[in-house]
Design an enzyme around this catalytic site. Structure first.
Site, PDB file in Angstrom:
ATOM      1  N   LYS A 166      -5.863  -8.359   5.831  1.00  0.00           N
ATOM      2  CA  LYS A 166      -7.261  -7.982   5.946  1.00  0.00           C
ATOM      3  C   LYS A 166      -7.441  -6.571   6.496  1.00  0.00           C
ATOM      4  O   LYS A 166      -8.445  -5.918   6.252  1.00  0.00           O
ATOM      5  CB  LYS A 166      -7.999  -8.982   6.850  1.00  0.00           C
ATOM      6  CG  LYS A 166      -8.424 -10.220   6.080  1.00  0.00           C
ATOM      7  CD  LYS A 166      -8.733 -11.377   6.999  1.00  0.00           C
ATOM      8  CE  LYS A 166      -7.492 -11.907   7.631  1.00  0.00           C
ATOM      9  NZ  LYS A 166      -7.469 -13.353   7.861  1.00  0.00           N
ATOM     10  N   LYS A 207      -0.792  -4.501  18.873  1.00  0.00           N
ATOM     11  CA  LYS A 207      -2.208  -4.743  19.163  1.00  0.00           C
ATOM     12  C   LYS A 207      -2.705  -3.816  20.258  1.00  0.00           C
ATOM     13  O   LYS A 207      -3.819  -3.312  20.187  1.00  0.00           O
ATOM     14  CB  LYS A 207      -2.430  -6.200  19.585  1.00  0.00           C
ATOM     15  CG  LYS A 207      -2.445  -7.172  18.413  1.00  0.00           C
ATOM     16  CD  LYS A 207      -2.815  -8.562  18.883  1.00  0.00           C
ATOM     17  CE  LYS A 207      -2.724  -9.584  17.753  1.00  0.00           C
ATOM     18  NZ  LYS A 207      -2.800 -10.960  18.290  1.00  0.00           N
ATOM     19  N   LYS A 236       2.271  -5.952   2.590  1.00  0.00           N
ATOM     20  CA  LYS A 236       1.857  -7.342   2.578  1.00  0.00           C
ATOM     21  C   LYS A 236       0.327  -7.436   2.478  1.00  0.00           C
ATOM     22  O   LYS A 236      -0.370  -6.588   3.045  1.00  0.00           O
ATOM     23  CB  LYS A 236       2.318  -7.977   3.898  1.00  0.00           C
ATOM     24  CG  LYS A 236       2.624  -9.440   3.805  1.00  0.00           C
ATOM     25  CD  LYS A 236       3.205  -9.935   5.111  1.00  0.00           C
ATOM     26  CE  LYS A 236       2.093 -10.409   6.020  1.00  0.00           C
ATOM     27  NZ  LYS A 236       2.567 -11.124   7.209  1.00  0.00           N
TER      28      LYS A 236
END
Ligand code: TRP
Length: 324
Positions: free
Chosen positions: A194, A110, A191
């Protein structure tokens, strides 16, 4: 046995989230005492619009109820409505080495992607440990990506117990079944997520036209047989997995059902099954959104129930560390 799992109020619930997590929660409700916080404080580690944040939380609650969370048997609540989460997180901060948080893969990912590397982002796993340990949780159903956080939670329980005397239970993770891993429609080697753009995932509340379009446009493999072979035919295998889980049959059975079908009629069958599954969810969500007071009441009741457990734990913690 007590189960707890949290979900962020931001972002849509896609098919991968549903089959990998929420569907599991709904099943666990029948056999376990379940707590499901909507983790708004975690979401604040990324910048949010204060004008719409609250309504996103309400919408998430409506979505979870629409997907089958049962407010009569489970405790659905807003994390920030139970103040003990942040209080316990602070206590845990004082016994967590900074180095362990710096090493967290999700924090590294992140912070590599974001300009907003705030202290909360780094502290995210500590707050998550507080969410879980506050309720003497036995089982935490989470995805693979949360195993490191869960390990830190267990370590935090051990550390606190050894410093201050036995206080917390060490919870176990309940990992999603391998078969429930849903891949991206655009790139079936990844996977479903979004972050890969709208054509790669299906929201559980998506409209019919868009579901059809996305499934028909899903990347498939060369050849023309409907075969389950994740290495050679990842696209077809992913659609077969989706079909089998939604239909409640084995992959083998699904495969044999389409033995004579071509790609396009197979995809049409997958799209139709998806629509039969998600249309009632979308309807239920709309109905719940028009009954805001009812949803609010559920969240308040959930918050009170959660508080009564959390307060007991915090009283004990305060006395153990010498605050009272
Ligand atoms: N970090 C979790 C996720 O992104 C959400 C979460 C917050 C959570 N607190 C939790 C999950 C406690 C399980 C238990 O998916």
């Amino acid at each position: 046995m007590r189960v707890l799992s949290g979900i962020q109020p931001t972002g849509e619930i896609h098919l991968g989230n549903y089959l990998g997590a929420v569907k599991r929660w709904v099943e666990l409700q029948n056999t376990h005492e379940c707590l499901f916080p909507i983790v708004d404080l975690h979401a604040l580690t990324q910048s949010q619009n204060p004008k719409t944040f609250r309504s996103q939380v309400m919408e998430k609650a409506a979505e979870l109820l629409a997907l089958g969370v049962n407010p009569e048997t489970s405790v659905l609540f807003i994390q920030s409505s139970v103040r003990e989460h942040t209080e316990l997180a602070w206590i845990f901060n004082t016994i967590t080495p900074v180095g362990e948080l710096e090493r967290m893969t999700q924090f590294k990912d992140k912070s590599a992607k974001s300009k907003n590397i705030n202290m909360g982002l780094m502290d995210y796993p500590v707050l998550m440990a507080a969410d879980i340990l506050l309720y003497q949780t036995d089982l935490v159903p989470v995805g693979q990506d949360q195993t490191q956080h869960l390990e830190l939670t267990r370590e935090t329980a051990r550390r606190f117990n050894s410093l201050y005397g036995k206080t917390f239970k060490e919870p176990k993770g309940l990992l999603a079944k391998e078969g429930a891993k849903i891949m991206s429609l655009k790139d079936p080697s990844k996977k479903m997520s979004k972050s890969d753009g709208p054509s790669s995932y299906l929201s559980m509340f998506e409209d019919a036209l868009s579901v059809k379009k996305k499934v028909m446009a899903a990347v498939t493999d060369t050849g023309k047989n409907i075969q389950y072979d994740p290495n050679k035919k990842p696209g077809i295998s992913n659609l077969l997995t989706i079909y089998a889980i939604l239909k409640g049959v084995s992959i083998l059975k699904a495969e044999s059902q389409f033995a004579d079908a071509d790609y396009s009629s197979f995809k049409k069958a997958v799209a139709d099954l998806l629509l039969t599954t998600i249309e009632p969810f979308a309807k239920k969500k709309q109905e719940l959104l028009s009954r805001e007071l009812y949803v609010q009441e559920i969240l308040e009741r959930g918050g009170q129930h959660a508080s009564s457990i959390a307060q007991g734990t915090m009283q004990n913690v305060r006395s153990k560390v010498g605050l009272s």
